[in-house]
Design a protein around this motif. Structure first.
Motif, PDB file in Angstrom:
ATOM      1  N   ALA A   1       0.739   4.312  -1.141  1.00 30.65           N
ATOM      2  CA  ALA A   1       0.202   5.626  -0.786  1.00 30.65           C
ATOM      3  C   ALA A   1       0.079   5.772   0.727  1.00 30.65           C
ATOM      4  CB  ALA A   1      -1.139   5.858  -1.468  1.00 30.65           C
ATOM      5  N   THR A   2      -0.355   4.712   1.375  1.00 33.27           N
ATOM      6  CA  THR A   2      -0.496   4.743   2.836  1.00 33.27           C
ATOM      7  C   THR A   2       0.856   4.904   3.514  1.00 33.27           C
ATOM      8  OG1 THR A   2      -2.484   3.363   2.741  1.00 33.27           O
ATOM      9  CG2 THR A   2      -1.323   3.451   4.834  1.00 33.27           C
ATOM     10  N   GLU A   3       1.861   4.174   3.018  1.00 30.47           N
ATOM     11  CA  GLU A   3       3.190   4.268   3.605  1.00 30.47           C
ATOM     12  C   GLU A   3       3.829   5.625   3.336  1.00 30.47           C
ATOM     13  OE1 GLU A   3       6.907   3.215   5.439  1.00 30.47           O
ATOM     14  OE2 GLU A   3       4.760   2.899   5.759  1.00 30.47           O
TER      15      GLU A   3
ATOM     16  N   ARG B   1       3.782  12.433   7.094  1.00 29.63           N
ATOM     17  CA  ARG B   1       3.108  12.943   8.297  1.00 29.63           C
ATOM     18  C   ARG B   1       3.995  12.802   9.534  1.00 29.63           C
ATOM     19  NH1 ARG B   1      -2.144  14.419   8.132  1.00 29.63           N
ATOM     20  NH2 ARG B   1      -3.475  13.683   6.407  1.00 29.63           N
TER      21      ARG B   1
ATOM     22  N   THR C   1      -0.517  15.993  -4.760  1.00 25.39           N
ATOM     23  CA  THR C   1      -1.083  15.351  -3.573  1.00 25.39           C
ATOM     24  C   THR C   1      -0.109  15.427  -2.406  1.00 25.39           C
ATOM     25  OG1 THR C   1      -2.388  13.842  -4.931  1.00 25.39           O
ATOM     26  CG2 THR C   1      -1.996  13.188  -2.654  1.00 25.39           C
TER      27      THR C   1
ATOM     28  N   GLU D   1       2.251   8.454   2.918  1.00 22.99           N
ATOM     29  CA  GLU D   1       1.575   9.404   3.805  1.00 22.99           C
ATOM     30  C   GLU D   1       2.093   9.281   5.231  1.00 22.99           C
ATOM     31  OE1 GLU D   1      -2.909  10.560   5.415  1.00 22.99           O
ATOM     32  OE2 GLU D   1      -2.684   9.422   3.549  1.00 22.99           O
ATOM     33  N   ARG D   2       2.304   8.048   5.690  1.00 25.77           N
ATOM     34  CA  ARG D   2       2.821   7.852   7.050  1.00 25.77           C
ATOM     35  C   ARG D   2       4.199   8.492   7.210  1.00 25.77           C
ATOM     36  NH1 ARG D   2       6.349   5.126  10.007  1.00 25.77           N
ATOM     37  NH2 ARG D   2       7.295   4.180   8.142  1.00 25.77           N
TER      38      ARG D   2
ATOM     39  N   ILE E   1       2.732   8.182  -3.380  1.00 29.75           N
ATOM     40  CA  ILE E   1       1.464   8.710  -2.862  1.00 29.75           C
ATOM     41  C   ILE E   1       0.462   9.011  -3.964  1.00 29.75           C
ATOM     42  CG2 ILE E   1       1.829  11.227  -2.879  1.00 29.75           C
ATOM     43  CD1 ILE E   1       1.023  11.146   0.138  1.00 29.75           C
TER      44      ILE E   1
ATOM     45  N   THR F   1      -0.543  19.012   6.893  1.00 25.20           N
ATOM     46  CA  THR F   1       0.055  18.399   8.076  1.00 25.20           C
ATOM     47  C   THR F   1       0.782  19.442   8.914  1.00 25.20           C
ATOM     48  OG1 THR F   1       0.346  16.327   6.849  1.00 25.20           O
ATOM     49  CG2 THR F   1       1.608  16.582   8.876  1.00 25.20           C
TER      50      THR F   1
ATOM     51  N   ARG G   1       0.863  -1.190   0.000  1.00 24.07           N
ATOM     52  CA  ARG G   1       0.000   0.000   0.000  1.00 24.07           C
ATOM     53  C   ARG G   1       0.903   1.246   0.000  1.00 24.07           C
ATOM     54  NH1 ARG G   1      -4.205  -0.560   4.753  1.00 24.07           N
ATOM     55  NH2 ARG G   1      -5.170   1.165   3.591  1.00 24.07           N
TER      56      ARG G   1
END
Length: 369
Positions: free
Chosen positions: A135-137, A143, A188, A139-140, A183, A196, A133
């Protein structure tokens, strides 16, 4: 221009400065920050945690204390300085700079939370396994980085270059990194960075910082930055200001009218403006020191007089106070005659130059804001 200051080894000072007292000829003059404050502005400088031209150099710190009300770290808050890997942070070098600034009553800017160029991100970030995943990673990672920095310095840093140099100068398009690809796109990623930062530092000024300029070959870069700023406003992204780096070079006649149109558009969109990294590259000037210094000072005065007509411009930072500490001494191309460049307000022996007088005169002539 892009990445020029990064030719320095991170955290190391440049040049050799003589051990003589700071400002031997200018003690009676009002400081540059005092002249700026009289007009509702502030003056400051970049500084490092290196050996020469840094917080560890007593001659240099005396000069900073005499002239500045605002500091910014040259390299020590960038990903490559504080992120040894994807999980750890190391703030030790930046904390020494911040401690110095606070001990001397100087404000601190944060530079930067994301430098959107693969070459200047840590190697681990460009080769990171984003997993099933991505995009999730991505973003993590973003952030975590921005939130950790902003919360650590909450109330101590009140202005951040959230995103640095995202627009490609050759075509005005947005640069990509491993993070932006994972991402789902650079826009994006940039939007997320600013949102953030706002969540983590709600009272800080959030800045997009880039080096578009008034040079004749810079139209694509300016247009790309305008599109980016317009998009931020259209999407409600919390961007407060544009950082205009202002690494200017004495060369052919600058394109003042296109530059004014650019600045008019930026201010018309409601953005504040900062001069974040000012210096004057004398690469193409004659060897004669007196002639060079006069040309540098006049070119700088013309630029600053133009910029100071914009009432939303309140902060001015030079990228180094003395020539011996300037990253330009090691930026390729060097002068063909092999002489050191003279881009800063003070020379390598901490003597004030005509450029210092030009900056002072520009503040004196500026309309109060």
């Amino acid at each position: 221009m892009v990445s020029r200051r990064e030719t320095l080894a991170m955290g190391l000072g440049l040049g050799v400065a003589a051990a003589v007292p700071a400002r031997p000829k200018a003690e009676a003059a009002a400081s540059l920050n005092a002249l700026a404050r009289a007009k509702g502005m502030r003056f400051g400088s970049a500084v490092s945690d290196g050996a020469v031209g840094s917080i560890n150099d007593p001659n240099y710190t005396a000069l900073l204390a005499a002239e500045c009300g605002l500091l910014v770290p040259e390299n020590e808050l960038k990903w490559r300085a504080i992120r040894p890997d994807g999980e750890r942070f190391d703030f030790s070098r930046f904390d020494r700079i911040l401690d110095y600034a606070q001990a001397h009553g100087m404000a601190m800017r944060g530079h930067n939370l994301l430098w959107q160029r693969p070459k200047w991100m840590p190697q681990w970030a460009e080769s990171h396994d984003f997993g099933a995943r991505p995009a999730t990673e991505a973003e993590r990672l973003l952030r975590t980085h921005i939130t950790t920095v902003c919360r650590r310095y909450l109330g101590r840093i009140r202005s951040y270059d959230v995103v640095n140099e995202a627009v490609l100068p050759e075509n005005g398009e947005l640069a990509q990194t491993a993070l932006s690809r994972a991402i789902g796109g650079t826009q994006t990623l940039l939007d997320l960075a600013f949102h953030t930062a706002r969540d983590a530092a709600p009272d800080a000024q959030l800045v997009y910082n880039d080096y578009m300029s008034w040079e004749s070959d810079n139209a694509a870069h300016r247009d790309g930055v305008l599109r980016l700023l317009e998009g931020f406003r259209h999407r409600g992204v919390p961007v407060d200001a544009l950082g205009v780096q202002s690494h200017i070079m004495v060369q052919d006649q600058p394109r003042e009218q296109p530059w004014r149109r650019f600045m008019d558009d930026v201010q018309g969109m409601g953005y504040d403006v900062l001069i974040t990294e000012f210096d004057v590259n004398d690469q193409h000037l004659v060897a004669d020191t007196l002639k060079r210094d006069r040309a540098i000072a006049q070119y700088a005065r013309n630029y600053l007089d133009l910029m100071f007509t914009y009432s939303r411009l309140k902060d001015v930072l030079v990228w180094g106070m003395s020539d011996g500490a300037s990253w330009l001494q090691h930026f390729d191309p060097l002068r063909v005659d092999g002489l050191p460049k003279r881009p800063c307000p003070y020379d390598s022996n901490f003597r004030p130059k005509p450029l210092r007088a030009a900056i002072a005169a520009a503040f004196g002539a500026a309309v109060a804001r």
